[in-house]
Design a protein around this motif. Sequence first.
Motif, PDB file in Angstrom:
ATOM      1  N   GLY A   1      12.904   7.667 -12.721  1.00 35.27           N
ATOM      2  CA  GLY A   1      11.470   7.857 -12.890  1.00 35.27           C
ATOM      3  C   GLY A   1      10.888   6.707 -13.685  1.00 35.27           C
ATOM      4  O   GLY A   1      11.339   5.561 -13.586  1.00 35.27           O
ATOM      5  N   MET A   2       9.886   6.992 -14.503  1.00 39.71           N
ATOM      6  CA  MET A   2       9.235   5.963 -15.303  1.00 39.71           C
ATOM      7  C   MET A   2      10.213   5.376 -16.319  1.00 39.71           C
ATOM      8  O   MET A   2      10.874   6.115 -17.051  1.00 39.71           O
ATOM      9  N   PRO A   3      10.347   4.038 -16.360  1.00 36.81           N
ATOM     10  CA  PRO A   3      11.221   3.436 -17.378  1.00 36.81           C
ATOM     11  C   PRO A   3      10.760   3.796 -18.785  1.00 36.81           C
ATOM     12  O   PRO A   3       9.580   4.036 -19.032  1.00 36.81           O
ATOM     13  N   GLU A   4      11.707   3.815 -19.701  1.00 34.59           N
ATOM     14  CA  GLU A   4      11.427   4.093 -21.102  1.00 34.59           C
ATOM     15  C   GLU A   4      11.965   2.966 -21.967  1.00 34.59           C
ATOM     16  O   GLU A   4      12.827   2.186 -21.531  1.00 34.59           O
TER      17      GLU A   4
ATOM     18  N   SER B   1       4.839   4.788  -5.606  1.00 32.79           N
ATOM     19  CA  SER B   1       6.134   5.449  -5.418  1.00 32.79           C
ATOM     20  C   SER B   1       7.256   4.835  -6.250  1.00 32.79           C
ATOM     21  O   SER B   1       8.386   5.335  -6.231  1.00 32.79           O
ATOM     22  N   TYR B   2       6.976   3.763  -6.997  1.00 28.29           N
ATOM     23  CA  TYR B   2       8.055   3.039  -7.661  1.00 28.29           C
ATOM     24  C   TYR B   2       8.819   3.885  -8.674  1.00 28.29           C
ATOM     25  O   TYR B   2      10.009   3.670  -8.901  1.00 28.29           O
TER      26      TYR B   2
ATOM     27  N   GLU C   1      11.820  11.830  -6.501  1.00 34.55           N
ATOM     28  CA  GLU C   1      12.038  12.515  -5.236  1.00 34.55           C
ATOM     29  C   GLU C   1      11.619  11.608  -4.079  1.00 34.55           C
ATOM     30  O   GLU C   1      10.947  10.597  -4.289  1.00 34.55           O
ATOM     31  N   ARG C   2      12.008  11.961  -2.895  1.00 35.68           N
ATOM     32  CA  ARG C   2      11.666  11.165  -1.723  1.00 35.68           C
ATOM     33  C   ARG C   2      10.160  11.150  -1.525  1.00 35.68           C
ATOM     34  O   ARG C   2       9.494  12.178  -1.663  1.00 35.68           O
ATOM     35  N   ASP C   3       9.629   9.966  -1.231  1.00 32.28           N
ATOM     36  CA  ASP C   3       8.184   9.822  -1.047  1.00 32.28           C
ATOM     37  C   ASP C   3       7.819  10.194   0.388  1.00 32.28           C
ATOM     38  O   ASP C   3       8.235   9.527   1.334  1.00 32.28           O
ATOM     39  N   LEU C   4       7.066  11.285   0.548  1.00 30.20           N
ATOM     40  CA  LEU C   4       6.696  11.768   1.882  1.00 30.20           C
ATOM     41  C   LEU C   4       5.189  11.678   2.084  1.00 30.20           C
ATOM     42  O   LEU C   4       4.417  11.708   1.139  1.00 30.20           O
ATOM     43  N   GLY C   5       4.792  11.584   3.328  1.00 25.90           N
ATOM     44  CA  GLY C   5       3.366  11.547   3.631  1.00 25.90           C
ATOM     45  C   GLY C   5       3.149  11.630   5.126  1.00 25.90           C
ATOM     46  O   GLY C   5       4.103  11.782   5.898  1.00 25.90           O
ATOM     47  N   PRO C   6       1.919  11.533   5.579  1.00 25.45           N
ATOM     48  CA  PRO C   6       1.626  11.539   7.020  1.00 25.45           C
ATOM     49  C   PRO C   6       2.383  10.438   7.744  1.00 25.45           C
ATOM     50  O   PRO C   6       2.636   9.375   7.196  1.00 25.45           O
TER      51      PRO C   6
END
Length: 340
Positions: free
Chosen positions: A17-20, A251-252, A256-261
């Motif tokens: 997820g987001m780097p820390e 999405s970077y 989870e998997r990036d889903l869309g139309p």
Amino acid sequence: MLPETQQQIQLVSRPEGMPEESDFLYKKVDVPHPSQGEVLIKTLYLSVDPYMRGRMSDAKSYVEPFALNEALSGGVVGEVMESKSEQFKQGDFVVGMLPWQEYSLAGEKEVRSIDPDAAPLSTHLSVLGLTGLTAYFGLLDIGQPKAGETVVVSGAAGAVGSVVGQIAKIKGARVVGIAGSEEKVNYLKETLGFDEAINYKETDDIYSTLKEACPDGVDVYFENVGGEIGDAAISLLNKHGRVPVCGAISSYNKTERDLGPRVQSKLIKSSALMKGFVVNDYSDRFKEGATELGQWLSEGKLQYEETITDGFDNVTDAFLGLFQGKNLGKQLVKVAEPEK
């Protein structure tokens, strides 16, 4: 007198997820000495860029991932402190892809000279550097905007998007930018001359808002963001529309998997072209792009904005700020002043 030690930033864990901040380590290391054909470079400006997030993962991509427990790297403008190369002398200014540290060794073919009198040093990492070249080739080679067409740019107030929109205006297009604050919207319209700009954070229906801003549809969509913004723009493509895909920052940091139309039917119905690219695809034409960008800059046709953070200790803060939309234009870190 050169110091014996310096600060270096290493990647010590792969972010989920987001780097820390805990993913990075500031480590004290020795200042190296050049061998034959090498130069020692003092870092003056350091570039942080969204694509670096992808290199922090070990997933297969177009470039090797960063190694753990080693220095990260990126675009650097620096000053030659010691030279054992016939091509460079002490006091020369150079640009190249170098480690995130205060002093770096580079082979004579790994950096190139820049003229400090032609433009501010920092511009060689922004409008005259890889971000400017990304905008230039992505828009003109893939997007091919024509006078009177509508060009939509996502991430429009960022380093690449802001140059894309201005080049599109130079080519006579109508330009609509998408950004994430009223300040950025005003900057796009009032300073850069975009015809329209949308604050996506202030709309519940980006498709309807974009459709209203583009009554004649979209001919070119320069993709920096992905997600719902990309879905909306692609849905509005005109016949033979073009979509240069430069980035997908939305999405970077997703775990989870990036889903869309699905886009296939939309591309078929509009006979559109959608093509991904990286700037190094055009490495043999960099001189062409840099010359054109420099000419437009000297003529006042291109403007640029740089968000400059001071201090090597703040490099990771500047990088993390990219994913919170804190930067206007190119995000840089000023590490040191030139010696000369």
